[in-house]
Structure formats: C-alpha cells, structure tokens
Scaffold this active site. Structure first.
Site, mmCIF file in Angstrom:
data_model
loop_
_atom_site.group_PDB
_atom_site.id
_atom_site.type_symbol
_atom_site.label_atom_id
_atom_site.label_comp_id
_atom_site.label_asym_id
_atom_site.label_seq_id
_atom_site.Cartn_x
_atom_site.Cartn_y
_atom_site.Cartn_z
ATOM 1 N N ARG A 323 0.834 -1.196 0.000
ATOM 2 C CA ARG A 323 0.000 0.000 0.000
ATOM 3 C C ARG A 323 0.877 1.258 0.000
ATOM 4 O O ARG A 323 0.566 2.258 0.653
ATOM 5 C CB ARG A 323 -0.951 -0.009 1.199
ATOM 6 C CG ARG A 323 -2.315 0.654 0.902
ATOM 7 C CD ARG A 323 -3.220 0.647 2.125
ATOM 8 N NE ARG A 323 -3.684 -0.678 2.479
ATOM 9 C CZ ARG A 323 -3.857 -1.113 3.719
ATOM 10 N NH1 ARG A 323 -3.597 -0.330 4.744
ATOM 11 N NH2 ARG A 323 -4.285 -2.335 3.971
ATOM 12 N N TYR A 449 -14.926 -12.796 0.660
ATOM 13 C CA TYR A 449 -15.648 -11.585 0.265
ATOM 14 C C TYR A 449 -16.950 -11.951 -0.444
ATOM 15 O O TYR A 449 -18.014 -11.371 -0.176
ATOM 16 C CB TYR A 449 -14.786 -10.737 -0.669
ATOM 17 C CG TYR A 449 -13.920 -9.721 0.032
ATOM 18 C CD1 TYR A 449 -14.484 -8.615 0.657
ATOM 19 C CD2 TYR A 449 -12.541 -9.851 0.045
ATOM 20 C CE1 TYR A 449 -13.694 -7.668 1.291
ATOM 21 C CE2 TYR A 449 -11.735 -8.909 0.680
ATOM 22 C CZ TYR A 449 -12.318 -7.821 1.298
ATOM 23 O OH TYR A 449 -11.535 -6.895 1.931
#
Length: 641
Positions: A323, A449
């Site tokens: 990130r 998910y």
C-alpha cells in the site's frame, strides 16, 4: 453412448490402472474417449511374513485392541500370509470381539467374504483425515494397542494423528509395490505423453504416479514427461491422490465429487475438452512470457528485488511497502477527490501516476501496480460496489451450493483489460531497471468476500459453506484458481516481473483447515504461473500457517509482524526467500524508535540472501510520508554490504 452430454469427443485418455485396466478402458470408451491404459504397478506379497503370523496370534490372545484395515487386497494378503500357520476361525472370532475399522468399501467387501462385519466404516473420501475424524466421533483410542494394516507404504500422517490421540500404534506390513513385470505398455504410455499424443491423464492411486515417475526417471525422460504431463488434463480420483499430485507440482484439473472410478471418468468426460482448450491457450501465452521473464539481459533482471527473490546476494536489502501508494499521500488524496475508487482502478493513466509518484517519493526498489483485490469478482457475476464509509459490498453474495453455480468462469481477461493496461502503462512509466509487481487476491480471501458480502469478523458464512458442503466449496475454489491463474499470467504478459497473492483473511483459519480447504488451491495457482516469474505468497493473521505458505511452491513467503522474522524464516526454511515484516504502526513512531525497529528486522535476517524488507501489512492512513521515506533510507543505509 455417453451420459447427459458427458463426452470426451475422441480425446486420447491415458490411465495407469493395473487390476481394473479393462474396466477403465471400457468406461473411457463409453464416454467417447480413446483409452490408453497401461498397468503401472503390482502387489508383491511378503515371503514368510512372520510379523503377520505374530499379529494374528496376538489378536487371538487378546493383545490387540483395534485394527485399521486400509485395503481389501491387504486384508486378503494377510489371510494368505497366516494360512496354515494360524487357526483362521479362531482369528475371525477374535477379530469379531475387537474394534475393526475399514477405510472404504473394498476392505468391507473383503471382510464380508469371510463372514466378518467391521465395527466402524470410514466415510468418503476415505483419506487418513476421515479415519481420524471418524475415530474422534466413534471411539477413544488413548492407551489402546492399535494396528494399521498398511498398503505398500507407511502413512506417516495417519500414524502421527493416531499417536497424538494417545494410541500405541503398530504397523502391519503385508505387501510391497513394484513395477509391472512387463513394463513395455507403461513405457509406451510415458512416450505418448511426451510426444503430445495424450490429452487426458487419469490417476487413481498415489502409487500409480510414483511408479510412472520412477520408470520415466529410469529411462532418462523424467523432465520431458513432467513438462508434457502438465499440458494434459490431469484427473485425480480423490483428495489423497490430489494431495500427492500437488506435492509434486502437478496441477489437478478434475476431481470428482465421489472418489470412485466411475465418477472420475464421468467428470473428466464432461470437463476435459474445455479444460484442454484453456490449457493450450494459456501454454501459448506462458511460453512467450517465460522467454521474457528469463531474459538475463533485461534491465530489471539483476535488480536487488529480483535477485532477492532468487535468493542471490545483493549490495543492499531491497525494500518496498505494501500500500505504498495510498491515502497517507497528499498526491493520492488529490486524485481520489476527483473520482471514485473503482473509476480510479479503471483509469490506467491515473493508476500509473499514483504509483510512480509514490515510487519516486519513497525511493523503493520495486513498484506494485495500483489496483484492488476485488475487481476480478465483477466479471465472475458478483455485484461489487465500494460503498462510501462501508468499504466493498457484494450485493448478491454466495450463501449455499446453488449460488456457486452462478459464479461465472473467467474465460478471458478481456473484461479486466484496464488492469492489463495499468500494468503496461506503469511498466512504461517506471525506470527500466525497476521491477513491477502484479497481484491478485488469493482464493480464500476472494471466496470470503463473495460469501460474506463484505468485511467480516467471524467468517461464519464462509466457514459454514466450507464445512457443510465440501463439494460446493471445492467447485467455488476451483473457479477462483482458474480465474486467478489466468489473471496473474495476463499481468505478467503485460509487463509484470513478479506477482503477489494476498490472502488477507487466511488468518481466520487454523492450520488443519487451511491445509485441507485452502492450500491445495494455492498450490494449483503457483504451479500455473509462468516459470521463472517469482510468486510472493502473503497471508496475514496466523503465523502457524507459515509452513503451508512455503509448501505452496512460491519463491517468496510474505511474513506479517506477529512473529519474529528469524523464527519465521527458520519455520519456512532458508531455501525460500522471505518478505517483511515491520509492524506498520512503527511508521508512527519517532525516527529513533523507527530506526531501532527496522534494525531489529534486518538483524533477524542476518544478511542472508533472500530477504525483501517490507511491512507486515499495508501503510496506514495516518503515516507521515516523511517517516515512510526515512524508513526506506534507513534500510538501504543499514543493509549496505
């Protein structure tokens, strides 16, 4: 005539059956295939098997509490070994008085032929895991003398599991395996695979595979055979066989819901043609991609990052940050203020801009494409939205077996063209000698998910489907394996030099569940990535999973901050590179503390080739950019060699 449209349509099918070769050939023909059946092994009874005689006498005299019969042929060889040496009726009567456990229908049938009924029958798929699970629910074995009738080789996992439950375990060896007396047909089948004349390869026992590889090696053809075998549709009768194939680096393309010969052939007939087309398309891409990946003259080939992936010495420990292009940077926030997250992910120019800005600002040794784990779900039929303040939401989550059927195959990456364009654009905008990393979500994280419909704390829906319906879980994971493999290889073909699998939610699983429900599929993905391209396997939340992350075949194992780096490296083995593992919160500390913590990680790596410095997870939003930049400088300075 084939059943319900299940038809090989003239494909050449190799099988390595011995006792049931004729039956297998008839089944293949029934489903429209051309059979190439060759015996691969034969049982060789032990001569003068005194241990078997001693065992029978100990059963008669009450010294054995429990017997596990693993195979029907083993039971019959046992009877042959004690013939004329032991009173069989006394032996049968004594067996009836103790606990007998049978693995699968064949030992049940063998016992019934002599008038015996087993105490406990282990259910499908009849692996050593089902044996242990059945024992756990049916009987207590602590302090009991338990004998396992082996089938050719010792099952170390079963023995360890029985001993862990307190049993006094003994092995009863009644026969060995050997190659057929006439190896001609088997050698011919091996040559057909090498020559590309076989489309489908079927295995129904681990010993079949062992013997095929043994003969191929004896003939100096092992490397050529292994490469050609991977190009066929590889069909496994069940979990134990699949585990053996994956352990040796062969992907499993077909595994039936029921571990029997008939369902195996039917499943292979139904799916092989489509799988073969897909494999051949992928192979063409991989061959070209591999040439580029192995190009030692490429500017990025000898970069510190890629040398570390190959565990080669470097002048400095390479560092990049997960990130590293994100909300902690003003430049990123300015871009995000003008667009939604999904729209940003679909804009290759902006994706390249935010990543290249981060790379230039931080001075890292590798870039990773700017994207997200979840866009791959949309072309697979899942309604994804990044809701403001809520994160990702799936509006049509998977909750039961029927829902799995609406998860679409990712037949091509055309619908994700913007990701490939992002790879190409970022590769073009980066310095030529800086490696670019592609990535995807690992199958468990994507499945979670899709099932939970978003974030979760307890993963109750995911685990419920996983535990209640292993068949539906397998089908879902196999679809993700095919999608992720195609997706990552497309990124490599577009210009990525390495790829990372993010299993952000795998820490919700214990080691046994990870090994059973996740590891086989990660292995399949790694095996299908273009050779020569490093795969980084990263899972967070449970250091106990590290040995299995290493088993995946990945070149690099990512390590989070919940375990010391030196302990983690010792755990996975020094023959694998490691990435990590500074706690991301360290970037909020003052420079002196940050430096101390970075040095701790470097000291634990001890200068061993193969360390890539990274955080144990992504850069946090509150992180000062100056601290991230300072960390990179510190790592470079302290690791100079």
């Amino acid at each position: 005539m084939s059943e319900n449209g299940k038809n090989f349509a003239g494909l050449n099918v190799a099988s390595f059956e011995s006792r049931r070769g004729k039956e297998m050939a008839m089944l293949i023909e029934k489903f429209g295939g051309v059979p190439h059946v060759s015996p691969s092994m034969r049982e060789v009874p032990l001569k003068e098997n005194q241990p078997a005689i001693d065992f029978a006498n100990r059963v008669i005299t009450g010294q054995i509490d429990i017997v596990v019969f693993m195979t029907g042929v083993g039971f019959n060889h046992l009877l042959a070994a004690i013939n004329r040496k032991v009173d069989k009726q006394q032996f049968f009567d004594a067996l009836s008085d103790i606990v007998t456990i049978t693995r699968g229908p064949k030992p049940v049938a063998a016992m019934r032929e002599v008038g015996l009924t087993p105490t406990i029958k282990v259910p499908e798929p009849n692996t050593w895991r089902e044996i242990l699970q059945t024992i756990d629910t049916e009987i207590h074995i602590a302090n009991q003398t338990l004998v396992v009738q082996e089938y050719g080789v010792t099952n170390a996992s079963l023995v360890a599991g029985l001993e862990a439950r307190g049993a006094n375990v003994e092995a009863l060896h009644v026969y060995d395996w050997d190659l057929p007396e006439d190896i001609g047909p088997l050698a011919a089948n091996i040559q057909k695979v090498i020559d590309g004349d076989i489309d489908v390869s079927m295995f129904t026992s681990a010993n079949q595979l062992n013997h095929v590889l043994k003969l191929a090696e004896r003939q100096g053809q092992l490397e050529a055979f292994s490469a050609a075998l991977r190009g066929t549709v590889i069909c496994s009768v069940g979990p134990t066989m699949s585990e053996r194939l994956r352990d040796l680096g062969y992907p499993v393309d077909v595994e039936p819901a029921h571990p029997k010969m008939g369902p195996l052939v039917a499943a292979a007939a139904e799916r092989s043609k489509d799988i073969l087309v897909r494999k051949r398309q992928i192979r063409a891409v991989l061959e070209e991609t591999t040439k580029v990946a192995l190009n030692k003259d490429a500017p990025w080939y000898n970069s510190p990052f890629l040398k570390a992936c190959r565990r080669e010495p470097t002048d400095v420990t390479p560092v990049w940050l997960m990130r590293q292009a994100g909300r902690y940077m003003k430049e990123y926030r300015d871009v995000r203020a003008k667009t939604t997250f999904l729209d940003l992910c679909r804009n290759p120019q902006l994706c390249s801009e935010v990543m290249c800005t981060a790379v230039n600002k931080l001075g890292v040794d590798a870039a990773i494409i700017f994207s997200d784990l979840l866009p791959i779900l949309q072309p697979m039929g899942l309604d994804l939205e990044f809701a403001k303040g809520e994160g990702p939401v799936i509006h049509n989550p998977i909750r039961d077996a029927a829902d799995v059927d609406r998860v679409l195959e990712l037949e091509s990456t055309d619908s994700l063209h913007y990701v490939m364009e992002t790879v190409k654009q970022t590769r073009a905008d980066l310095p030529a000698d800086m490696p670019l990393i592609g990535f995807a979500g690992a199958p468990f994280t994507l499945a979670s998910y899709a099932i939970e419909g978003g974030g979760s704390r307890d993963y109750v829906n995911t685990k419920t489907l996983m535990f209640r319906d292993p068949g539906a879980w397998r089908e879902l994971m196999e679809r993700f394996v095919r999608a992720i493999s195609r997706y990552l290889n497309a990124q490599i073909a577009s210009g990525a030099q390495a790829v990372q699998l993010f299993d952000s939610w795998a820490g919700a699983l214990g080691p046994d569940d990870y090994r059973r429900y996740v590891l086989p599929y990660v292995k399949d993905i790694v095996a299908q990535i273009a050779p020569g391209v490093p795969v980084i396997n990263f899972a967070t939340g449970n250091p106990a999973l590290l040995p299995m992350l290493a088993e995946s075949g990945a070149a690099v194992v990512g390590v989070d901050w919940r375990i010391r780096l030196d302990v983690a490296w010792e755990t996975v083995g020094h023959n694998i590179a490691v990435q990590g593992n500074l706690d991301p919160v360290s970037l909020l500390a003052d420079p002196i503390e940050l430096r101390r913590r970075a040095k701790e990680v470097l000291d634990q790596a001890a200068g061993r080739p193969g360390h890539i410095f990274n955080l144990g997870h992504g850069v946090m939003q509150q992180t000062p950019v100056d601290n991230a930049r300072a960390l990179v400088d510190m790592v470079h300075e302290m690791s100079q060699r």
